[in-house]
Scaffold this motif. Structure first.
Motif, PDB file in Angstrom:
ATOM      1  N   ALA A  14       0.743  -1.051  -0.068  1.00 13.97           N
ATOM      2  CA  ALA A  14       0.149  -0.041   0.010  1.00 13.97           C
ATOM      3  C   ALA A  14       0.875   1.208   0.198  1.00 13.97           C
ATOM      4  CB  ALA A  14      -1.006   0.135   1.197  1.00 13.97           C
ATOM      5  N   GLY A  15       0.415   2.351  -0.913  1.00 18.09           N
ATOM      6  CA  GLY A  15       1.451   3.451  -1.020  1.00 18.09           C
ATOM      7  C   GLY A  15       2.217   3.457  -2.172  1.00 18.09           C
ATOM      8  N   GLY A  16       2.363   2.185  -2.702  1.00 21.09           N
ATOM      9  CA  GLY A  16       3.515   1.966  -3.717  1.00 21.09           C
ATOM     10  C   GLY A  16       2.660   2.461  -5.131  1.00 21.09           C
ATOM     11  N   SER A  17       3.557   2.169  -6.157  1.00 17.09           N
ATOM     12  CA  SER A  17       3.245   2.522  -7.448  1.00 17.09           C
ATOM     13  C   SER A  17       3.577   1.367  -8.665  1.00 17.09           C
ATOM     14  CB  SER A  17       4.295   3.719  -8.109  1.00 17.09           C
ATOM     15  OG  SER A  17       3.784   4.826  -7.191  1.00 17.09           O
ATOM     16  N   LEU A  18       2.624   1.417  -9.436  1.00 19.98           N
ATOM     17  CA  LEU A  18       2.906   0.254 -10.756  1.00 19.98           C
ATOM     18  C   LEU A  18       2.281   1.138 -12.001  1.00 19.98           C
ATOM     19  CD1 LEU A  18       1.419  -3.115  -9.472  1.00 19.98           C
ATOM     20  CD2 LEU A  18       3.742  -2.541  -9.819  1.00 19.98           C
ATOM     21  N   ARG A  19       3.238   0.675 -12.773  1.00 27.04           N
ATOM     22  CA  ARG A  19       2.810   1.196 -14.413  1.00 27.04           C
ATOM     23  C   ARG A  19       2.547  -0.073 -15.159  1.00 27.04           C
ATOM     24  NH1 ARG A  19       5.589   4.672 -19.093  1.00 27.04           N
ATOM     25  NH2 ARG A  19       6.798   2.593 -19.491  1.00 27.04           N
ATOM     26  N   LEU A  20       0.946  -0.122 -15.843  1.00 27.09           N
ATOM     27  CA  LEU A  20       0.670  -0.853 -16.736  1.00 27.09           C
ATOM     28  C   LEU A  20       0.755  -0.638 -18.071  1.00 27.09           C
ATOM     29  CD1 LEU A  20      -2.693  -1.960 -14.820  1.00 27.09           C
ATOM     30  CD2 LEU A  20      -0.448  -2.703 -14.522  1.00 27.09           C
ATOM     31  N   SER A  21       1.200  -1.443 -18.780  1.00 21.57           N
ATOM     32  CA  SER A  21       1.168  -1.180 -20.176  1.00 21.57           C
ATOM     33  C   SER A  21       0.011  -2.157 -21.010  1.00 21.57           C
ATOM     34  CB  SER A  21       2.764  -1.552 -20.875  1.00 21.57           C
ATOM     35  OG  SER A  21       3.588  -0.407 -20.110  1.00 21.57           O
TER      36      SER A  21
END
Length: 125
Positions: A14-21
């Motif tokens: 929680a609080g983290g980031s991801l980038r989907l493509s």
């Protein structure tokens, strides 16, 4: 044949980031809006974000507004979903989709004709 392939999902705190493509192929990508949806276990598919064909217009679900950003690179036939400040309730399978008509910012699943297979996003507390 139109194909959409998502990548970038995973497990994050929680609080983290991801980038989907989402890589698209099979037609002129630049003419159509692109959308992201998600589906959690036991729940209906939910609209997340959509982008106009040029990327200048976007629309977000209230639940992700201010945290998620949709963007696209038409030269690469790819649409992205940058997800910041992730919460456990964001856990779901995320799918990109493309409608079968030009223009607009559709937000309902029924407006989309083509779907990727989805990528799992899991946010731990």
């Amino acid at each position: 044949q139109v194909q959409l392939v998502e990548s970038g999902g995973g497990l994050v705190q929680a609080g983290g980031s991801l980038r989907l493509s989402c890589a698209a192929s099979g037609r002129t990508f630049t003419s159509y809006a692109m959308g992201w949806f998600r589906q959690a276990p036991g729940k209906e598919r939910e609209f997340v974000a959509t982008s106009s064909w040029g990327g200048s217009s976007t629309y977000y679900a209230d639940s992700v507004k201010g945290r998620f950003t949709i963007s696209r690179d038409n030269a690469k036939n790819t649409v992205y979903l940058q997800m910041n400040n992730l919460k456990p309730e964001d856990t779901a399978v995320y799918s990109c989709a493309s409608p079968n008509f030009v223009g607009g910012l559709p937000t309902t699943p029924g407006a989309y004709a083509y779907w990727g297979q989805g990528t799992q996003v899991t946010v731990s507390s």
